[in-house]
Scaffold this motif. Structure first.
Motif, PDB file in Angstrom:
ATOM      1  N   LEU A 110       0.832  -1.323   0.058  1.00 16.94           N
ATOM      2  CA  LEU A 110       0.088  -0.104  -0.017  1.00 16.94           C
ATOM      3  C   LEU A 110       0.846   1.288  -0.024  1.00 16.94           C
ATOM      4  O   LEU A 110       0.430   2.359  -0.676  1.00 16.94           O
ATOM      5  N   VAL A 111       1.937   1.186   0.678  1.00 12.98           N
ATOM      6  CA  VAL A 111       2.806   2.267   0.524  1.00 12.98           C
ATOM      7  C   VAL A 111       3.707   2.598  -0.790  1.00 12.98           C
ATOM      8  O   VAL A 111       3.637   3.551  -1.586  1.00 12.98           O
ATOM      9  N   ALA A 112       4.035   1.340  -1.557  1.00 15.44           N
ATOM     10  CA  ALA A 112       4.348   1.562  -2.904  1.00 15.44           C
ATOM     11  C   ALA A 112       3.262   2.091  -3.863  1.00 15.44           C
ATOM     12  O   ALA A 112       3.573   2.691  -4.511  1.00 15.44           O
ATOM     13  N   LEU A 162       7.241   2.800  16.312  1.00 16.79           N
ATOM     14  CA  LEU A 162       6.244   3.239  15.320  1.00 16.79           C
ATOM     15  C   LEU A 162       5.894   4.614  15.071  1.00 16.79           C
ATOM     16  O   LEU A 162       5.791   5.197  14.048  1.00 16.79           O
ATOM     17  N   LEU A 163       5.848   5.246  16.098  1.00 24.07           N
ATOM     18  CA  LEU A 163       5.645   6.768  16.092  1.00 24.07           C
ATOM     19  C   LEU A 163       6.715   7.524  15.628  1.00 24.07           C
ATOM     20  O   LEU A 163       6.558   8.381  14.846  1.00 24.07           O
ATOM     21  N   ALA A 164       7.873   6.946  15.814  1.00 20.05           N
ATOM     22  CA  ALA A 164       9.140   7.697  15.209  1.00 20.05           C
ATOM     23  C   ALA A 164       9.269   7.512  13.785  1.00 20.05           C
ATOM     24  O   ALA A 164       9.509   8.301  12.959  1.00 20.05           O
ATOM     25  N   ILE A 165       8.904   6.252  13.124  1.00 26.94           N
ATOM     26  CA  ILE A 165       8.725   6.141  11.835  1.00 26.94           C
ATOM     27  C   ILE A 165       7.620   6.993  11.117  1.00 26.94           C
ATOM     28  O   ILE A 165       7.918   7.757  10.038  1.00 26.94           O
ATOM     29  N   TRP A 166       6.419   6.924  11.736  1.00 23.94           N
ATOM     30  CA  TRP A 166       5.294   7.671  11.399  1.00 23.94           C
ATOM     31  C   TRP A 166       5.565   9.018  11.220  1.00 23.94           C
ATOM     32  O   TRP A 166       5.478   9.818  10.204  1.00 23.94           O
ATOM     33  N   GLN A 167       6.258   9.738  12.270  1.00 23.02           N
ATOM     34  CA  GLN A 167       6.726  11.170  12.280  1.00 23.02           C
ATOM     35  C   GLN A 167       7.637  11.445  11.331  1.00 23.02           C
ATOM     36  O   GLN A 167       7.682  12.494  10.604  1.00 23.02           O
ATOM     37  N   ALA A 168       8.607  10.382  11.069  1.00 24.84           N
ATOM     38  CA  ALA A 168       9.731  10.834   9.954  1.00 24.84           C
ATOM     39  C   ALA A 168       8.960  10.688   8.564  1.00 24.84           C
ATOM     40  O   ALA A 168       9.409  11.369   7.885  1.00 24.84           O
ATOM     41  N   ALA A 169       8.111   9.576   8.467  1.00 26.79           N
ATOM     42  CA  ALA A 169       7.455   9.627   7.190  1.00 26.79           C
ATOM     43  C   ALA A 169       6.484  10.998   6.639  1.00 26.79           C
ATOM     44  O   ALA A 169       6.199  11.228   5.495  1.00 26.79           O
ATOM     45  N   ARG A 170       5.834  11.653   7.749  1.00 27.56           N
ATOM     46  CA  ARG A 170       5.279  12.513   7.446  1.00 27.56           C
ATOM     47  C   ARG A 170       6.089  13.809   7.076  1.00 27.56           C
ATOM     48  O   ARG A 170       5.270  14.600   6.315  1.00 27.56           O
ATOM     49  N   GLN A 171       7.331  13.812   7.096  1.00 28.74           N
ATOM     50  CA  GLN A 171       8.348  14.909   6.722  1.00 28.74           C
ATOM     51  C   GLN A 171       8.583  14.529   5.172  1.00 28.74           C
ATOM     52  O   GLN A 171       9.266  15.463   4.655  1.00 28.74           O
ATOM     53  N   ALA A 172       8.164  13.664   4.577  1.00 24.02           N
ATOM     54  CA  ALA A 172       8.475  13.257   3.177  1.00 24.02           C
ATOM     55  C   ALA A 172       7.543  14.224   2.300  1.00 24.02           C
ATOM     56  O   ALA A 172       6.700  13.609   1.436  1.00 24.02           O
ATOM     57  N   ARG A 173       7.905  15.365   2.387  1.00 24.21           N
ATOM     58  CA  ARG A 173       6.993  16.227   1.370  1.00 24.21           C
ATOM     59  C   ARG A 173       7.464  16.704  -0.064  1.00 24.21           C
ATOM     60  O   ARG A 173       6.660  16.790  -1.008  1.00 24.21           O
ATOM     61  N   PRO A 174       9.034  16.761  -0.183  1.00 20.94           N
ATOM     62  CA  PRO A 174       9.311  17.024  -1.565  1.00 20.94           C
ATOM     63  C   PRO A 174       9.160  15.624  -2.425  1.00 20.94           C
ATOM     64  O   PRO A 174       8.938  14.743  -1.903  1.00 20.94           O
ATOM     65  N   ILE A 179       9.012   9.617  -3.487  1.00 20.84           N
ATOM     66  CA  ILE A 179       9.570   8.524  -4.362  1.00 20.84           C
ATOM     67  C   ILE A 179      10.444   7.323  -3.515  1.00 20.84           C
ATOM     68  O   ILE A 179      10.195   6.103  -3.619  1.00 20.84           O
ATOM     69  N   ALA A 180      10.996   8.087  -2.514  1.00 25.30           N
ATOM     70  CA  ALA A 180      12.110   7.163  -1.939  1.00 25.30           C
ATOM     71  C   ALA A 180      11.032   6.288  -0.717  1.00 25.30           C
ATOM     72  O   ALA A 180      11.393   5.203  -0.358  1.00 25.30           O
ATOM     73  N   VAL A 181       9.962   6.995  -0.317  1.00 22.96           N
ATOM     74  CA  VAL A 181       9.159   6.142   0.626  1.00 22.96           C
ATOM     75  C   VAL A 181       8.593   5.306  -0.141  1.00 22.96           C
ATOM     76  O   VAL A 181       8.578   3.971   0.209  1.00 22.96           O
ATOM     77  N   ARG A 182       8.188   5.445  -1.432  1.00 28.83           N
ATOM     78  CA  ARG A 182       7.462   4.335  -2.268  1.00 28.83           C
ATOM     79  C   ARG A 182       8.393   3.049  -2.547  1.00 28.83           C
ATOM     80  O   ARG A 182       7.990   2.019  -2.749  1.00 28.83           O
ATOM     81  N   ALA A 183       9.610   3.499  -2.751  1.00 29.49           N
ATOM     82  CA  ALA A 183      10.820   2.794  -3.046  1.00 29.49           C
ATOM     83  C   ALA A 183      11.023   1.866  -1.800  1.00 29.49           C
ATOM     84  O   ALA A 183      11.055   0.668  -1.854  1.00 29.49           O
ATOM     85  N   ALA A 184      10.971   2.367  -0.609  1.00 26.50           N
ATOM     86  CA  ALA A 184      11.082   1.641   0.571  1.00 26.50           C
ATOM     87  C   ALA A 184      10.069   0.739   0.847  1.00 26.50           C
ATOM     88  O   ALA A 184      10.347  -0.349   1.196  1.00 26.50           O
ATOM     89  N   GLY A 185       8.756   0.912   0.480  1.00 27.67           N
ATOM     90  CA  GLY A 185       7.693  -0.059   0.621  1.00 27.67           C
ATOM     91  C   GLY A 185       7.941  -1.031  -0.247  1.00 27.67           C
ATOM     92  O   GLY A 185       7.527  -2.237   0.179  1.00 27.67           O
ATOM     93  N   SER A 186       8.350  -0.861  -1.523  1.00 28.68           N
ATOM     94  CA  SER A 186       8.767  -1.797  -2.483  1.00 28.68           C
ATOM     95  C   SER A 186       9.812  -2.826  -1.950  1.00 28.68           C
ATOM     96  O   SER A 186       9.479  -4.196  -1.946  1.00 28.68           O
ATOM     97  N   TRP A 187      10.879  -2.388  -1.532  1.00 32.39           N
ATOM     98  CA  TRP A 187      11.611  -3.157  -0.966  1.00 32.39           C
ATOM     99  C   TRP A 187      11.101  -3.977   0.326  1.00 32.39           C
ATOM    100  O   TRP A 187      11.451  -5.406   0.660  1.00 32.39           O
ATOM    101  N   ILE A 188      10.573  -3.276   1.319  1.00 35.80           N
ATOM    102  CA  ILE A 188       9.808  -4.127   2.412  1.00 35.80           C
ATOM    103  C   ILE A 188       9.004  -5.205   1.718  1.00 35.80           C
ATOM    104  O   ILE A 188       9.173  -6.270   2.454  1.00 35.80           O
ATOM    105  N   ALA A 189       8.131  -4.948   0.905  1.00 31.42           N
ATOM    106  CA  ALA A 189       7.385  -5.829   0.436  1.00 31.42           C
ATOM    107  C   ALA A 189       8.210  -6.954  -0.127  1.00 31.42           C
ATOM    108  O   ALA A 189       7.738  -8.253  -0.146  1.00 31.42           O
ATOM    109  N   ALA A 190       8.960  -6.859  -1.041  1.00 33.47           N
ATOM    110  CA  ALA A 190       9.812  -7.977  -1.399  1.00 33.47           C
ATOM    111  C   ALA A 190      10.617  -8.799  -0.344  1.00 33.47           C
ATOM    112  O   ALA A 190      10.492 -10.001  -0.400  1.00 33.47           O
ATOM    113  N   ALA A 191      11.041  -8.214   0.664  1.00 29.47           N
ATOM    114  CA  ALA A 191      11.562  -8.814   1.795  1.00 29.47           C
ATOM    115  C   ALA A 191      10.348  -9.656   2.510  1.00 29.47           C
ATOM    116  O   ALA A 191      10.784 -10.792   2.955  1.00 29.47           O
TER     117      ALA A 191
END
Length: 202
Positions: A110-112, A162-174, A179-191
């Protein structure tokens, strides 16, 4: 781990009616840095790879869904508290570890995909993951009080992580950060997919 949950329950019930009293080393995860008690439980979610990738996936998903706000984190905290209560009551279901990997796979996909989602989906994923992490974290100690401190530490550690990851991901505005967040989602899905395949292949 999860397939042996019933054996862990049976062995601890014979030794002590409260199942937090003990967990055999073959069934519990290794103690993080050899620490026990609250500090050992606090670090536990960051030393079990299945827990790490699932929390990362859910945190990234929460951060990419601006409308969700605090409801999924609250559902996660309530879920992990419910899971600990279930463990203490002596009910340890099978496949807690596989459930964690399943949540990691679904959340990371879903992230990807980056689709806007209903907050109910986030709450459901968070609650189930919280319950599964609690059930997949039997303390490898003999003292009831120490086991309970470790479980409390696990609940706090997983929630803060979980809260730390959530707050860090919320800063992904550019755009590049999204794109980096979506790519990370793809890598996690593969793993997660490979880990699940290995679980059911054996």
């Amino acid at each position: 781990m999860a397939r042996l949950g019933s054996n862990w329950k049976a062995s601890t019930t014979r030794a002590n009616p409260r199942p937090t009293a003990a967990a055999t080393p073959a069934l519990a995860h290794p103690l993080p840095l050899g620490l026990t008690g609250f500090s050992g439980g606090l670090l536990h979610p960051m030393f079990v790879i299945e827990h790490v990738i699932a929390i990362l996936a859910l945190g990234l998903l929460m951060g990419s869904q601006e409308r969700w706000r605090w409801l999924p984190p609250i559902a996660f905290a309530l879920g992990i508290a419910a899971g600990i209560t279930v463990m203490i009551s002596g009910v340890v279901p099978l496949y807690a570890n596989e459930t964690i990997l399943g949540i990691a796979l679904v959340a990371s996909l879903l992230v990807a995909l980056a689709w806007p989602l209903s907050v109910r989906i986030g709450m459901a994923l968070a609650a189930v993951l919280g319950i599964a992490i609690a059930l997949d974290s039997p303390p490898d100690v003999l003292s009831v009080s120490e086991a309970n401190r470790m479980l409390a530490g696990t609940a706090v550690g997983a929630t803060v992580f979980l809260l730390a990851i959530w707050q860090a991901a919320r800063q992904a505005r550019p755009v590049w950060a999204r794109i980096a967040v979506r790519a990370a989602g793809s890598w996690i899905a593969a793993a997660a997919m490979m880990a699940l395949a290995l679980r059911f292949w054996r």
